[in-house]
Scaffold this motif. Structure first.
Motif, PDB file in Angstrom:
ATOM      1  N   ALA A 193       0.825  -1.222   0.000  1.00 27.43           N
ATOM      2  CA  ALA A 193       0.000   0.000   0.000  1.00 27.43           C
ATOM      3  C   ALA A 193       0.852   1.263   0.000  1.00 27.43           C
ATOM      4  O   ALA A 193       0.597   2.202  -0.758  1.00 27.43           O
ATOM      5  N   VAL A 194       1.884   1.281   0.848  1.00 23.20           N
ATOM      6  CA  VAL A 194       2.717   2.476   0.970  1.00 23.20           C
ATOM      7  C   VAL A 194       3.482   2.717  -0.333  1.00 23.20           C
ATOM      8  O   VAL A 194       3.746   3.860  -0.707  1.00 23.20           O
ATOM      9  N   MET A 229      -1.538   5.786   6.328  1.00 23.35           N
ATOM     10  CA  MET A 229      -1.054   4.410   6.256  1.00 23.35           C
ATOM     11  C   MET A 229      -0.301   4.062   7.531  1.00 23.35           C
ATOM     12  O   MET A 229       0.622   4.782   7.923  1.00 23.35           O
ATOM     13  N   VAL A 230      -0.707   2.958   8.148  1.00 28.86           N
ATOM     14  CA  VAL A 230       0.013   2.453   9.322  1.00 28.86           C
ATOM     15  C   VAL A 230       0.791   1.224   8.865  1.00 28.86           C
ATOM     16  O   VAL A 230       0.187   0.211   8.481  1.00 28.86           O
ATOM     17  N   TYR A 231       2.110   1.353   8.865  1.00 28.33           N
ATOM     18  CA  TYR A 231       2.970   0.282   8.340  1.00 28.33           C
ATOM     19  C   TYR A 231       2.821  -0.973   9.191  1.00 28.33           C
ATOM     20  O   TYR A 231       2.870  -0.922  10.414  1.00 28.33           O
ATOM     21  N   GLY A 232       2.623  -2.112   8.539  1.00 28.56           N
ATOM     22  CA  GLY A 232       2.389  -3.368   9.267  1.00 28.56           C
ATOM     23  C   GLY A 232       3.682  -3.947   9.816  1.00 28.56           C
ATOM     24  O   GLY A 232       4.655  -4.072   9.085  1.00 28.56           O
ATOM     25  N   ARG A 233       3.686  -4.259  11.109  1.00 25.84           N
ATOM     26  CA  ARG A 233       4.855  -4.902  11.709  1.00 25.84           C
ATOM     27  C   ARG A 233       4.998  -6.321  11.184  1.00 25.84           C
ATOM     28  O   ARG A 233       4.002  -7.009  10.943  1.00 25.84           O
ATOM     29  N   LEU A 260      -2.064  -0.919   7.152  1.00 22.86           N
ATOM     30  CA  LEU A 260      -3.459  -0.574   7.415  1.00 22.86           C
ATOM     31  C   LEU A 260      -3.697   0.787   6.765  1.00 22.86           C
ATOM     32  O   LEU A 260      -2.989   1.756   7.087  1.00 22.86           O
ATOM     33  N   VAL A 261      -4.640   0.854   5.847  1.00 22.41           N
ATOM     34  CA  VAL A 261      -4.911   2.117   5.141  1.00 22.41           C
ATOM     35  C   VAL A 261      -6.195   2.705   5.715  1.00 22.41           C
ATOM     36  O   VAL A 261      -7.267   2.100   5.598  1.00 22.41           O
TER      37      VAL A 261
END
Ligand SMILES: Cc1cc2nc3c(=O)[nH]c(=O)nc-3n(C[C@H](O)[C@H](O)[C@H](O)COP(=O)(O)OP(=O)(O)OC[C@H]3O[C@@H](n4cnc5c(N)ncnc54)[C@H](O)[C@@H]3O)c2cc1C
Length: 269
Positions: A193-194, A229-233, A260-261
């Motif tokens: 996504a990013v 956007m929350v970058y996935g761990r 997570l968008v």
């Protein structure tokens, strides 16, 4: 427009104002961040192989929409041969990167939305197919990366979208305006996504009458106002911060990515 090189792709990401969060903080220069950059390198390989005479034939296709030569990741499958070439391309990229190269979901989404909008227009006399074809021609011409976005956070799996106590657990139309819609919600685990220029949003489950506000499909750019956007761990992700020559670091050059968008009232014309 000529097909991009990997370096041109990376530069095109810098021009976007994508809002990326990781470890609870906004990351300003996310393109060069040591945890994120390996996943960008994987996508860049989908561009660089197009420029390599040894692989150009496999990595490109003739657009069924415009007749131009395009990156195969933006192609609508036309034949059995196209499907075989798609798998051979994916195998090649797996060999080159040893990681996820993040453009497969978008490619599948193009093919699904192309046929779904056609059938919808046949049944309802709408113009969604024409809109979608214009969008895809732009993606093919500008050689862009698109995230195929279906998965909502969903909440209680036993309940329909409208029956969830929190109305935003499935992405929905929050407001209808004469010039468009305002959408609210999120899409989870979004591959690449990013690193995408655009997002193609689709519903994640079958919807009934009461879920009309949730039965929505649209495209929007990565840096649309209200998009976060929350970058996935990933397990061992901080190893990318270690000495790249260390034997413990694993695949230091390439990697995958999910995010997570969050759509915080995004206007879709
Ligand atoms: C690495 C990775 C990349 C991904 N990339 C993308 C992407 O690019 N785009 C995208 O849209 N999505 C993506 N996804 C999301 C993926 O499509 C979903 O995780 C998947 O569809 C499952 O949905 P879920 O996570 O909500 O799990 P659920 O659907 O909740 O399933 C979890 C478990 O609960 C069970 N279950 C579900 N509903 C019920 C029910 N009503 N009753 C009983 N049992 C039930 C399921 O069978 C399963 O065992 C990605 C996921 C991963 C892990």
């Amino acid at each position: 427009m000529a097909l991009m090189t990997g370096e041109q792709y990376i530069e095109s990401l810098r021009r976007l104002k994508t809002r990326v969060y990781m470890f609870g903080e906004q990351v300003e220069n996310w393109v060069d961040h040591p945890i994120i950059r390996p996943s960008i390198n994987s996508v860049a390989m989908t561009y660089d192989l197009v420029q390599d005479p040894e692989y150009a034939d496999l990595m490109t296709a003739k657009s069924s929409l415009t007749g131009k030569t395009i990156n195969r990741f933006t192609h609508l499958h036309q034949s059995t041969d196209d499907l075989i070439r798609k798998v051979k391309m994916q195998r090649l990229l797996g060999q080159k990167t040893g990681a996820c190269f993040q453009r497969c979901v978008g490619m599948d989404a193009f093919n699904a939305v192309f046929s779904t909008t056609y059938e919808l227009d046949e049944a309802k006399g709408t113009k969604y197919h024409e809109n979608f074809v214009k969008f895809l021609e732009m993606i093919q011409d500008e050689d862009l990366v698109v995230d195929g976005a279906m998965t909502d956070p969903k909440g209680d799996r036993g309940k329909a979208p409208h029956a969830q106590p929190d109305k935003d657990l499935f992405l929905r139309i929050a407001e209808r305006r004469p010039d468009g819609i305002v959408v609210r919600g999120a899409k989870a685990h979004q591959t690449g996504a990013v690193n995408s220029h655009w997002h193609l949003i689709m519903p994640t489950i079958a919807m009934r009458e009461a879920d009309a506000d949730y039965a929505v499909s649209f495209a929007c750019p990565s840096d649309a106002e209200g998009l976060f956007m929350v970058y996935g761990r990933q397990s061992c992700d901080t190893r990318k911060l270690e000495d790249p020559c260390s034997v413990d670091v694993g695949n230091s050059r390439f990697g995958g990515q999910e995010a997570l968008v969050v759509f915080d009232d995004v206007f879709i014309p």
